[in-house]
Scaffold this active site. Sequence first.
Site, PDB file in Angstrom:
ATOM      1  N   GLY A 203       0.836  -1.208   0.000  1.00 45.87           N
ATOM      2  CA  GLY A 203       0.000   0.000   0.000  1.00 45.87           C
ATOM      3  C   GLY A 203       0.865   1.249   0.000  1.00 45.87           C
ATOM      4  O   GLY A 203       1.894   1.278   0.672  1.00 45.87           O
TER       5      GLY A 203
ATOM      6  N   VAL B  46      16.937   8.317  -0.735  1.00 47.93           N
ATOM      7  CA  VAL B  46      17.768   7.201  -1.209  1.00 47.93           C
ATOM      8  C   VAL B  46      18.550   7.629  -2.447  1.00 47.93           C
ATOM      9  O   VAL B  46      19.767   7.419  -2.542  1.00 47.93           O
ATOM     10  CB  VAL B  46      16.876   5.962  -1.527  1.00 47.93           C
ATOM     11  CG1 VAL B  46      17.680   4.888  -2.264  1.00 47.93           C
ATOM     12  CG2 VAL B  46      16.271   5.404  -0.244  1.00 47.93           C
ATOM     13  N   VAL B  47      17.853   8.266  -3.379  1.00 49.89           N
ATOM     14  CA  VAL B  47      18.499   8.647  -4.649  1.00 49.89           C
ATOM     15  C   VAL B  47      19.598   9.682  -4.401  1.00 49.89           C
ATOM     16  O   VAL B  47      20.730   9.545  -4.871  1.00 49.89           O
ATOM     17  CB  VAL B  47      17.441   9.183  -5.646  1.00 49.89           C
ATOM     18  CG1 VAL B  47      18.109   9.802  -6.876  1.00 49.89           C
ATOM     19  CG2 VAL B  47      16.490   8.057  -6.055  1.00 49.89           C
TER      20      VAL B  47
ATOM     21  N   ARG C 109       1.076  -5.001  -5.805  1.00 44.14           N
ATOM     22  CA  ARG C 109       1.155  -6.259  -5.047  1.00 44.14           C
ATOM     23  C   ARG C 109       1.312  -7.359  -6.094  1.00 44.14           C
ATOM     24  O   ARG C 109       0.630  -7.335  -7.105  1.00 44.14           O
ATOM     25  CB  ARG C 109      -0.108  -6.463  -4.220  1.00 44.14           C
ATOM     26  CG  ARG C 109      -0.306  -5.362  -3.171  1.00 44.14           C
ATOM     27  CD  ARG C 109      -1.468  -5.685  -2.246  1.00 44.14           C
ATOM     28  NE  ARG C 109      -1.974  -4.480  -1.589  1.00 44.14           N
ATOM     29  CZ  ARG C 109      -1.542  -4.030  -0.418  1.00 44.14           C
ATOM     30  NH1 ARG C 109      -0.588  -4.658   0.230  1.00 44.14           N
ATOM     31  NH2 ARG C 109      -2.067  -2.940   0.098  1.00 44.14           N
TER      32      ARG C 109
ATOM     33  N   GLY D 103       5.601  -2.284   3.504  1.00 41.29           N
ATOM     34  CA  GLY D 103       5.186  -2.891   4.762  1.00 41.29           C
ATOM     35  C   GLY D 103       5.859  -4.242   4.990  1.00 41.29           C
ATOM     36  O   GLY D 103       6.820  -4.590   4.295  1.00 41.29           O
ATOM     37  N   ASP D 104       5.322  -5.005   5.949  1.00 43.08           N
ATOM     38  CA  ASP D 104       6.026  -6.246   6.306  1.00 43.08           C
ATOM     39  C   ASP D 104       5.986  -7.284   5.193  1.00 43.08           C
ATOM     40  O   ASP D 104       6.919  -8.087   5.063  1.00 43.08           O
ATOM     41  CB  ASP D 104       5.541  -6.811   7.651  1.00 43.08           C
ATOM     42  CG  ASP D 104       4.050  -7.052   7.675  1.00 43.08           C
ATOM     43  OD1 ASP D 104       3.362  -6.710   6.692  1.00 43.08           O
ATOM     44  OD2 ASP D 104       3.570  -7.602   8.680  1.00 43.08           O
TER      45      ASP D 104
ATOM     46  N   THR E  13       4.253   2.535   5.572  1.00 42.24           N
ATOM     47  CA  THR E  13       2.860   2.094   5.633  1.00 42.24           C
ATOM     48  C   THR E  13       2.143   2.987   6.634  1.00 42.24           C
ATOM     49  O   THR E  13       2.743   3.390   7.638  1.00 42.24           O
ATOM     50  CB  THR E  13       2.738   0.605   6.051  1.00 42.24           C
ATOM     51  OG1 THR E  13       1.384   0.331   6.397  1.00 42.24           O
ATOM     52  CG2 THR E  13       3.602   0.257   7.248  1.00 42.24           C
TER      53      THR E  13
ATOM     54  N   ASP F 244      -0.141   2.131   8.604  1.00 44.14           N
ATOM     55  CA  ASP F 244      -0.699   1.373   9.734  1.00 44.14           C
ATOM     56  C   ASP F 244       0.139   1.395  11.011  1.00 44.14           C
ATOM     57  O   ASP F 244      -0.352   1.014  12.071  1.00 44.14           O
ATOM     58  CB  ASP F 244      -0.913  -0.094   9.323  1.00 44.14           C
ATOM     59  CG  ASP F 244      -2.039  -0.234   8.309  1.00 44.14           C
ATOM     60  OD1 ASP F 244      -2.882   0.680   8.236  1.00 44.14           O
ATOM     61  OD2 ASP F 244      -2.064  -1.245   7.592  1.00 44.14           O
TER      62      ASP F 244
ATOM     63  N   ASP G  25       2.424  -0.665  11.858  1.00 41.42           N
ATOM     64  CA  ASP G  25       2.327  -2.045  12.356  1.00 41.42           C
ATOM     65  C   ASP G  25       3.621  -2.831  12.165  1.00 41.42           C
ATOM     66  O   ASP G  25       3.587  -4.054  12.073  1.00 41.42           O
ATOM     67  CB  ASP G  25       1.164  -2.761  11.650  1.00 41.42           C
ATOM     68  CG  ASP G  25       1.355  -2.808  10.137  1.00 41.42           C
ATOM     69  OD1 ASP G  25       2.267  -2.143   9.620  1.00 41.42           O
ATOM     70  OD2 ASP G  25       0.571  -3.507   9.481  1.00 41.42           O
TER      71      ASP G  25
ATOM     72  N   ARG H 163      -6.115  -3.065   9.845  1.00 31.89           N
ATOM     73  CA  ARG H 163      -6.665  -4.435   9.829  1.00 31.89           C
ATOM     74  C   ARG H 163      -6.234  -5.207  11.068  1.00 31.89           C
ATOM     75  O   ARG H 163      -7.034  -5.846  11.719  1.00 31.89           O
ATOM     76  CB  ARG H 163      -6.210  -5.181   8.565  1.00 31.89           C
ATOM     77  CG  ARG H 163      -7.051  -4.856   7.355  1.00 31.89           C
ATOM     78  CD  ARG H 163      -6.357  -5.326   6.104  1.00 31.89           C
ATOM     79  NE  ARG H 163      -5.100  -4.600   5.929  1.00 31.89           N
ATOM     80  CZ  ARG H 163      -4.160  -4.895   5.043  1.00 31.89           C
ATOM     81  NH1 ARG H 163      -4.298  -5.924   4.263  1.00 31.89           N
ATOM     82  NH2 ARG H 163      -3.066  -4.178   4.939  1.00 31.89           N
TER      83      ARG H 163
ATOM     84  N   HIS I  47      -9.858   5.506   1.652  1.00 33.52           N
ATOM     85  CA  HIS I  47      -8.541   5.796   1.065  1.00 33.52           C
ATOM     86  C   HIS I  47      -8.075   7.233   1.220  1.00 33.52           C
ATOM     87  O   HIS I  47      -6.907   7.504   0.917  1.00 33.52           O
ATOM     88  CB  HIS I  47      -8.517   5.360  -0.397  1.00 33.52           C
ATOM     89  CG  HIS I  47      -8.365   3.878  -0.529  1.00 33.52           C
ATOM     90  ND1 HIS I  47      -9.442   3.019  -0.435  1.00 33.52           N
ATOM     91  CD2 HIS I  47      -7.267   3.101  -0.676  1.00 33.52           C
ATOM     92  CE1 HIS I  47      -9.012   1.780  -0.540  1.00 33.52           C
ATOM     93  NE2 HIS I  47      -7.696   1.802  -0.685  1.00 33.52           N
TER      94      HIS I  47
END
Length: 319
Positions: free
Chosen positions: A11, A23-24, A72, A102-103, A125, A127, A129, A171, A249
């Site tokens: 996401g 990073v760049v 994804r 994310g993870d 992310t 979340d 999480d 979630r 969203h």
Amino acid sequence: MKTIGVLTSGGDSPGMNAAVRAVVRKAIYHDLNVYGIYQGYSGLMTGNFKKLELGSVGDIIHRGGTILYTARSEDFKTAEGQRQGIEQLKKHGIEGLVVIGGDGSFKGAQKLSEQGIPCIGLPGTIDNDIAGTDYTVGFNTALHTVIDAIDKIRDTATSHERTFIIEVMGRHAGDIALWAGLAGGAETIIIPEIEFKLSDVVGRIKSGQQRGKKHTIIVLAEGVSNGMDFAKLIKEETNLDTRVTVLGHIQRGGNPTAFDRVLASRLGGRAVELLIEGKAGRAVGMEQNKIVDYSFDEVFSLPHKFDESMYKLSQELSI
Ligand code: ATP
């Protein structure tokens, strides 16, 4: 190490662009070549790569979403998908990779690291999480979006003396609901980490009404129930009509807050340093305002931090 790649996966979250930029720019500062890998692991498998220059990441630090797009990919979970990705990396001479996501994205990065491509994960992310960091990139911005919505809903809730249920993302982790609920003065916060009792929720609504409260705001994490089902439960129990707002969203979009931009920049810079130091299979994070890194195994095995005292406080403050 002469050439590295960077991709965003899973996401999208506000601040991913600031991380890509860091990073760049850090890579170029250290005389590395850097490729942007578009559409996450899907683009990795198909070779959707573009060499990035200093100017390629100009004017993006303040933008939500990700200029590298995200995806994804079920195919990348297979050995064949990973083989294709590695082949593309080798074809472009890419010796290390920064994976922002994310993870799930970290699991992909771990697989690549195990197969000889050093990867560093950067937690992006909304979340919050992921273990090994106090905050993920995007959480703070999402929180501000939710608080803004709660403040607006509170105005109408007070005017009409109504009970509102606000469904927010989360979630498995209730951080968005917990932080937004506390910051927004919600009467009740329902999160996956704490089992809720309908009788308590109803009791809080009733006692608030008895002492003259003009509104009730319930912040509900999507992982527990959807807002409409929860409204039905309350209706059955109390005959009380509630209004439901599903923020959806909009929580993912918008300009990143200063906090997320700074976090993304610090983590992006450190991720490149780790690759230069020859580290692999690790994730960067921030704990107590210090930049840290953990192996992916540690990140996956550490428990998701949940501050129960914050939940308790939210209950105490909203009696
Ligand atoms: P969010 O928290 O926003 O959902 P995420 O990174 O956890 O982000 P996922 O959809 O779980 O999102 O993972 C992103 C991608 O990472 C997957 O589509 C897949 O390509 C890759 N991935 C996930 N799990 C694995 C795995 N076990 N092995 C290899 N690749 C994986």
